[in-house]
Every structure is written in structure tokens, then in C-alpha cells.
Design an enzyme around this catalytic site. Structure first.
Site, short mmCIF file in Angstrom:
data_model
loop_
_atom_site.label_atom_id
_atom_site.label_comp_id
_atom_site.label_asym_id
_atom_site.label_seq_id
_atom_site.Cartn_x
_atom_site.Cartn_y
_atom_site.Cartn_z
N ASP A 61 0.87 -1.18 0.00
CA ASP A 61 0.00 0.00 0.00
C ASP A 61 0.91 1.24 0.00
O ASP A 61 1.36 1.68 -1.05
CB ASP A 61 -0.90 -0.10 1.23
N THR A 62 1.26 1.76 1.18
CA THR A 62 2.20 2.89 1.21
C THR A 62 3.61 2.44 0.81
O THR A 62 4.43 3.25 0.39
CB THR A 62 2.29 3.50 2.62
N ARG A 90 -10.35 -13.09 5.90
CA ARG A 90 -9.04 -13.55 5.40
C ARG A 90 -9.17 -14.81 4.55
O ARG A 90 -8.36 -15.05 3.68
CB ARG A 90 -8.09 -13.85 6.57
C1 PRP Z 1 -0.68 -5.21 5.53
C2 PRP Z 1 0.02 -6.05 4.49
C3 PRP Z 1 1.41 -5.48 4.46
C4 PRP Z 1 1.20 -4.04 4.85
C5 PRP Z 1 1.31 -3.18 3.65
O1 PRP Z 1 -0.41 -5.73 6.79
O2 PRP Z 1 0.01 -7.41 4.83
O3 PRP Z 1 2.27 -6.15 5.35
O4 PRP Z 1 -0.11 -3.92 5.40
O5 PRP Z 1 1.08 -1.84 3.97
P1 PRP Z 1 2.09 -0.69 3.62
O6 PRP Z 1 2.57 -0.90 2.21
O7 PRP Z 1 1.25 0.57 3.75
O8 PRP Z 1 3.21 -0.72 4.61
P2 PRP Z 1 -1.28 -5.36 8.08
O9 PRP Z 1 -0.57 -4.30 8.86
O10 PRP Z 1 -2.69 -5.07 7.66
O11 PRP Z 1 -1.18 -6.68 8.92
P3 PRP Z 1 -1.73 -8.15 8.60
O12 PRP Z 1 -0.98 -8.65 7.39
O13 PRP Z 1 -1.40 -8.90 9.83
O14 PRP Z 1 -3.21 -8.04 8.32
#
Ligand code: PRP
Length: 179
Positions: free
Chosen positions: A106-107, A168
Site C-alpha cells: 500500500d504505502t 481472510r
Molecule cells: C498489511 C500487508 C502489508 C502491509 C502493507 O499488513 O500485509 O504487510 O499492510 O502496507 P504498507 O505498504 O502501507 O506498509 P497489516 O498491517 O494489515 O497486517 P496483517 O498482514 O497482519 O493483516
């Protein structure tokens, strides 16, 4: 925020389309690493657990499995985008070919942090395999070596991704409807 009651995620990427793309990624990865010895598939918990399971079973090269868990600081104690390690890999990755497996970028802060941190451990190589990329939300420069799909700025669930720990295990990628 989307409500969890009676929500029905709209299908964005079907189970068949995911399966076909994971087949292709596995074939590409297997060809690229052929003859290089064992690779370490490093799944980023929790979201990557399903992709890791499917991808790892389709590879035709020697592979071992590791997991790592990270979390962003959400208490305001660190600058936005700061990431912390919650659970480390069990074994050493020194001298090994590491393929980070992520459900979504994402970011980009999570993957950026992981690549930096793991590089300091002197692996033979580090590459990344990501199912979904929210290209327009990404704030840092990142190379994704193996990418499943580029998506828009939508809240997606399924195939490992959650909304408040729900959804999930959906077999497809769905968009949670904002209410
Ligand atoms: C999500 C995904 C990535 C991260 C990406 O994890 O699995 O690890 O966000 O986001 P970014 O590019 O903005 O850093 P999340 O924190 O939702 O945890 P999870 O995988 O345990 O659901």
C-alpha cells in the site's frame, strides 16, 4: 468505515484469476532461480499466509519456509510510516536467496523496512513477490520483482487480507463496500 454486519464484498479478482496468476508467478520464479540452490520463502504475517501456501506448493525449485511479522506504530510515538519488527525469522538468512512474499503493498513502508533490515544480514539476494500493489498509494520507491495485480485505492479483503480480522479466508479478492 465499512460495516461488518451483512457485508458482501464485491468480487474484484476471482478465485480462478488468482489461481492462474499464482501459477504464472510460480513458473517465472522457478525458472529464474533454477540451478541456484534453495531459496528462502519469507512470508510476512499475517496477510501473506495463503499466497505463501499456494505459491510454495507450485514451485519446482528447492525452497524453505520462514515467517516474519511486522507492525506499524499507531500510537503516535513514531513518525507515520514507521514499522517495527514483531516476530523475527527463526534461522539465519546469511548467504541465502530470500524471496519476500507479501499480500499487498500500500504505502510501501512495510516492504521498504523489511528489505533494508534484511539486507543488513547479508543474504545472497533479496527479491519480492507481492500479490497486490496499490500503485497510487505507494509513498516510497520500491522494486517489486514478481507482482500479481495492480489495484486502485480500495479496501480489499480475502485471500489472506482482512478487515478487522474478518474475511481472510475468502477465496477471492473482494472490495468491502463503504457504508
Ligand atoms: C498489511 C500487508 C502489508 C502491509 C502493507 O499488513 O500485509 O504487510 O499492510 O502496507 P504498507 O505498504 O502501507 O506498509 P497489516 O498491517 O494489515 O497486517 P496483517 O498482514 O497482519 O493483516
Amino acid at each position: 468505515m465499512p460495516s461488518l454486519e451483512n457485508h458482501a464484498p464485491k468480487i474484484l479478482i476471482s478465485e480462478d484469476d488468482i489461481s492462474r496468476r499464482v501459477d504464472e508467478l510460480a513458473a517465472e520464479i522457478s525458472a529464474d532461480y533454477a540451478g541456484k540452490g534453495e531459496i528462502v520463502l519469507l512470508g510476512v504475517l499475517k496477510g501473506a499466509f495463503i499466497l505463501l501456501a499456494d505459491l510454495s506448493r507450485r514451485l519446482t525449485i528447492p525452497r524453505s519456509i520462514e515467517f516474519i511479522a511486522v507492525s506499524s506504530y499507531e500510537d503516535g510515538s513514531m513518525p507515520s510510516g514507521a514499522v517495527r519488527l514483531v516476530m523475527d525469522v527463526r534461522g539465519s538468512i546469511e548467504g541465502k536467496h530470500v524471496l519476500i512474499v507479501e499480500d499487498i503493498v500500500d504505502t510501501g513502508h512495510t516492504l521498504h523496512y523489511l528489505i533494508d533490515m534484511l539486507k543488513s544480514r547479508e543474504p545472497a539476494s533479496i527479491r519480492t513477490c507481492v500479490l497486490l500493489h496499490k500503485e497510487h498509494s505507494t509513498e516510497v520507491e520500491l522494486d517489486i520483482d514478481y507482482l500479481g495485480f495492480t489495484i486502485g485505492d480500495e479496501w480489499v479483503v480475502g485471500y489472506g487480507l482482512d478487515y478487522a480480522e474478518q474475511d481472510r479466508t475468502l477465496p477471492y479478492i473482494g472490495v468491502v463496500k463503504p457504508q
